[in-house]
Design a protein around this motif. Structure first.
Motif, PDB file in Angstrom:
ATOM      1  N   ILE A  46       0.835  -1.216   0.000  1.00 54.82           N
ATOM      2  CA  ILE A  46       0.000   0.000   0.000  1.00 54.82           C
ATOM      3  C   ILE A  46       0.865   1.260   0.000  1.00 54.82           C
ATOM      4  N   VAL A  47       1.996   1.232   0.696  1.00 53.15           N
ATOM      5  CA  VAL A  47       2.851   2.430   0.769  1.00 53.15           C
ATOM      6  C   VAL A  47       3.447   2.723  -0.607  1.00 53.15           C
ATOM      7  N   GLU A  48       3.977   1.669  -1.267  1.00 56.35           N
ATOM      8  CA  GLU A  48       4.580   1.894  -2.596  1.00 56.35           C
ATOM      9  C   GLU A  48       3.541   2.390  -3.599  1.00 56.35           C
ATOM     10  N   ARG A  49       2.350   1.801  -3.537  1.00 51.62           N
ATOM     11  CA  ARG A  49       1.337   2.198  -4.531  1.00 51.62           C
ATOM     12  C   ARG A  49       0.913   3.651  -4.326  1.00 51.62           C
ATOM     13  N   LEU A  50       0.871   4.091  -3.073  1.00 53.54           N
ATOM     14  CA  LEU A  50       0.495   5.498  -2.813  1.00 53.54           C
ATOM     15  C   LEU A  50       1.655   6.449  -3.138  1.00 53.54           C
ATOM     16  N   GLN A  51       2.872   6.020  -2.843  1.00 50.35           N
ATOM     17  CA  GLN A  51       4.035   6.852  -3.195  1.00 50.35           C
ATOM     18  C   GLN A  51       4.073   7.082  -4.703  1.00 50.35           C
ATOM     19  N   ALA A  52       3.655   6.072  -5.466  1.00 48.36           N
ATOM     20  CA  ALA A  52       3.723   6.160  -6.945  1.00 48.36           C
ATOM     21  C   ALA A  52       2.776   7.220  -7.502  1.00 48.36           C
ATOM     22  N   VAL A  53       1.791   7.654  -6.714  1.00 51.54           N
ATOM     23  CA  VAL A  53       0.891   8.724  -7.198  1.00 51.54           C
ATOM     24  C   VAL A  53       1.140  10.024  -6.437  1.00 51.54           C
ATOM     25  N   GLY A  54       2.310  10.090  -5.747  1.00 49.91           N
ATOM     26  CA  GLY A  54       2.710  11.373  -5.170  1.00 49.91           C
ATOM     27  C   GLY A  54       2.493  11.519  -3.680  1.00 49.91           C
ATOM     28  N   ALA A  55       2.068  10.462  -3.018  1.00 48.44           N
ATOM     29  CA  ALA A  55       1.822  10.585  -1.564  1.00 48.44           C
ATOM     30  C   ALA A  55       3.154  10.583  -0.822  1.00 48.44           C
ATOM     31  N   ASP A  56       3.246  11.449   0.209  1.00 48.08           N
ATOM     32  CA  ASP A  56       4.430  11.455   1.055  1.00 48.08           C
ATOM     33  C   ASP A  56       4.114  10.549   2.252  1.00 48.08           C
ATOM     34  N   ILE A  57       4.362   9.255   2.079  1.00 50.74           N
ATOM     35  CA  ILE A  57       4.068   8.274   3.134  1.00 50.74           C
ATOM     36  C   ILE A  57       5.246   7.323   3.265  1.00 50.74           C
ATOM     37  N   GLN A  58       5.675   7.099   4.484  1.00 47.90           N
ATOM     38  CA  GLN A  58       6.799   6.189   4.737  1.00 47.90           C
ATOM     39  C   GLN A  58       6.346   5.129   5.726  1.00 47.90           C
ATOM     40  N   GLN A  59       6.956   3.944   5.602  1.00 46.83           N
ATOM     41  CA  GLN A  59       6.665   2.868   6.562  1.00 46.83           C
ATOM     42  C   GLN A  59       7.847   2.766   7.512  1.00 46.83           C
ATOM     43  N   LYS A  60       7.575   2.700   8.817  1.00 45.61           N
ATOM     44  CA  LYS A  60       8.670   2.570   9.796  1.00 45.61           C
ATOM     45  C   LYS A  60       8.381   1.332  10.626  1.00 45.61           C
ATOM     46  N   ASP A  61       9.271   0.347  10.489  1.00 47.22           N
ATOM     47  CA  ASP A  61       9.051  -0.898  11.239  1.00 47.22           C
ATOM     48  C   ASP A  61       9.538  -0.685  12.656  1.00 47.22           C
TER      49      ASP A  61
END
Ligand code: EPZ
Length: 418
Positions: free
Chosen positions: A402-417
């Motif tokens: 989900i993070v990669e797919r949203l980043q691909a349309v310009g979302a500034d979202i990061q996953q932190k484990d």
């Protein structure tokens, strides 16, 4: 795991919907109904799918990913033993093995299933219906013990149009002696996809897509190749993200007729989007008007989109009534929205009034269930400032990359484990 979101970015571009989680799960369980090889395409690579595949592997089945989204399963060497405690505790959908275990092994013991805490999810409908086919159920120290001396067809009236109960009865009925008529059956697109899969195995089922299914028991089923339908809940989630964000998103791999009521409701509220055979494209739109959003069994608005509508309602002129007629425990996300600046009043466990438009401000929030977690991502993307979503692993359980797919349309979202 955390998602860190810097909100307010305009989103633009193409996003692809993955295969439907809630179609893949029952179909994986249903492969136990044949000893032949089954090849499933468009299977989402999510932990819920892996959990069910691991249960098959634990029986001795041959299971392999033979493509990015293709899994090949052969249960020829599967021998009985009960699904393991951890799998069942982690995933309520493990109950989907009731039907296929009873059809193949005539017995299954399962502990009380786990999964999202979204309200009381009784299994009475499952057991009441299975008993009509000759299944005995005993509950002893937190374990359900189901067994039968051979399944026989019967008329089954479901106490409620339960999705997984319909699916379990279908899987139990395909080998039952005689005819089974299932009344008040659920007919969600993923239930229809299971029926299509069973028919391709050789099952004799009539009434697909209606609330009455008629199954003539057969003696053997063969393997097949099947492509899982696109995930309607993902499509609706990305559509309302594009509308709320006022961006230009083209959502690909969609079956629009699986979401007629959702699309009609959004259009009536003033949303503007173009629909083709396989895509929905959002574009700039006028003022949206509030409406009553009532989540109901299919073809009504899916309860799994209720929280997404709740986030959209914060950006809409007027007061929206969100009414989840199915679950009484799916309003947890509302308190998080209020902390972000929303104007919402919870009326009772099934209903909330949300008045908009109100700006949302980034906050540290939690995701209560899989679908509310996706809704909170949208809230973070449309809020100004930074939003941190804790417990984000619950989201990646059901939404592949989900993070990669949203980043691909310009979302500034990061996953932190964490
Ligand atoms: C399935 O759960 C889905 N899970 C759920 O998706 C989904 O929310 C639900 O159906 C409803 O669409 C899978 O398919 C694996 P139910 P299930 O038995 O079968 C009440 C997700 O995130 N109800 O259909 O367990 C019922 O009492 C999950 O993907 C009515 O009141 O759900 C129960 O509380 C979450 N009247 C709730 O709805 C009805 O006519 C869900 O029932 C039917 C159901």
């Amino acid at each position: 795991m955390q998602f860190i979101i810097e909100g307010g970015k305009k989103l633009n571009g193409d996003i692809w919907v993955s295969g439907a989680k809630n179609a893949a799960l029952p179909i994986i369980a249903a492969t136990l109904l044949t000893d032949d090889e089954c090849i499933l395409d468009n299977v989402p690579r999510i932990s819920d799918v892996e959990t069910l595949l691991n249960i098959l592997k634990s029986l001795g089945s041959a299971v392999a990913w033979t493509g990015e989204h293709q899994v090949t399963i052969c249960n020829r060497n599967a021998t009985f033993h009960n699904p393991d405690y951890q799998s069942v505790k982690s995933l309520r959908a493990s109950i989907l093995f009731f039907g296929s275990f009873l059809a193949r092994f005539h017995t299954i013991d399962m502990i009380e299933p786990g999964g999202c805490i979204i309200g009381n999810r009784p299994l009475d409908t499952h057991f009441h219906a299975l008993s009509k086919l000759g299944v005995r159920m005993e509950k002893k120290n937190g374990t359900y013990a189901l067994s039968s001396d051979g399944l026989r067809g019967a008329e089954v009236v479901l106490l409620e149009a339960s999705v997984t109960a319909t699916e379990n009865i279908l899987m139990a009925a395909v080998y039952a002696q005689g005819v089974t008529v299932i009344k008040n059956a659920a007919c969600e697109p993923h239930v229809q996809d299971l029926v299509t899969f069973l028919q391709k195995l050789g099952a004799d089922i009539a009434g697909n897509g209606t609330t009455t299914l008629t199954v003539h028991g057969v003696s053997v089923l063969h393997g097949t190749v099947h492509t899982i339908i696109p995930d309607t809940i993902e499509a609706g989630t990305f559509l309302m993200l594009g509308i709320a964000n006022k961006g230009k998103l083209r959502i690909n791999n969609v079956i629009p007729e699986h979401m007629d009521v959702v699309l009609e409701k959004l259009k009536m509220m003033g949303a503007k989007f173009d629909v083709s055979d396989t895509t929905i494209t959002t574009h700039s739109h006028g003022i949206m008007r509030a409406a009553k959003i009532d989540a109901r069994p299919y073809p009504g608005i899916p309860t799994d989109l209720q929280s997404v509508f709740g986030v959209l309602a914060t950006q809409i002129q007027g007061t929206t009534l969100i009414w989840d007629t199915l679950f009484e425990g799916r309003m947890g996300y509302v308190q998080e929205l209020v902390r972000m600046g929303a104007n919402a009043v919870i009326c009772d466990p099934h209903r909330v009034l949300i008045t908009g438009p109100t700006p949302l401000y980034g906050q540290e929030i939690r995701s209560f269930d899989l679908r509310a977690g996706a809704a909170m991502i949208i809230a973070g993307l449309i809020a100004s400032g930074r939003t941190v979503i804790n417990g984000a692993e619950i989201v990646s359980r059901g939404y592949e990359r989900i993070v990669e797919r949203l980043q691909a349309v310009g979302a500034d979202i990061q996953q932190k484990d964490s």
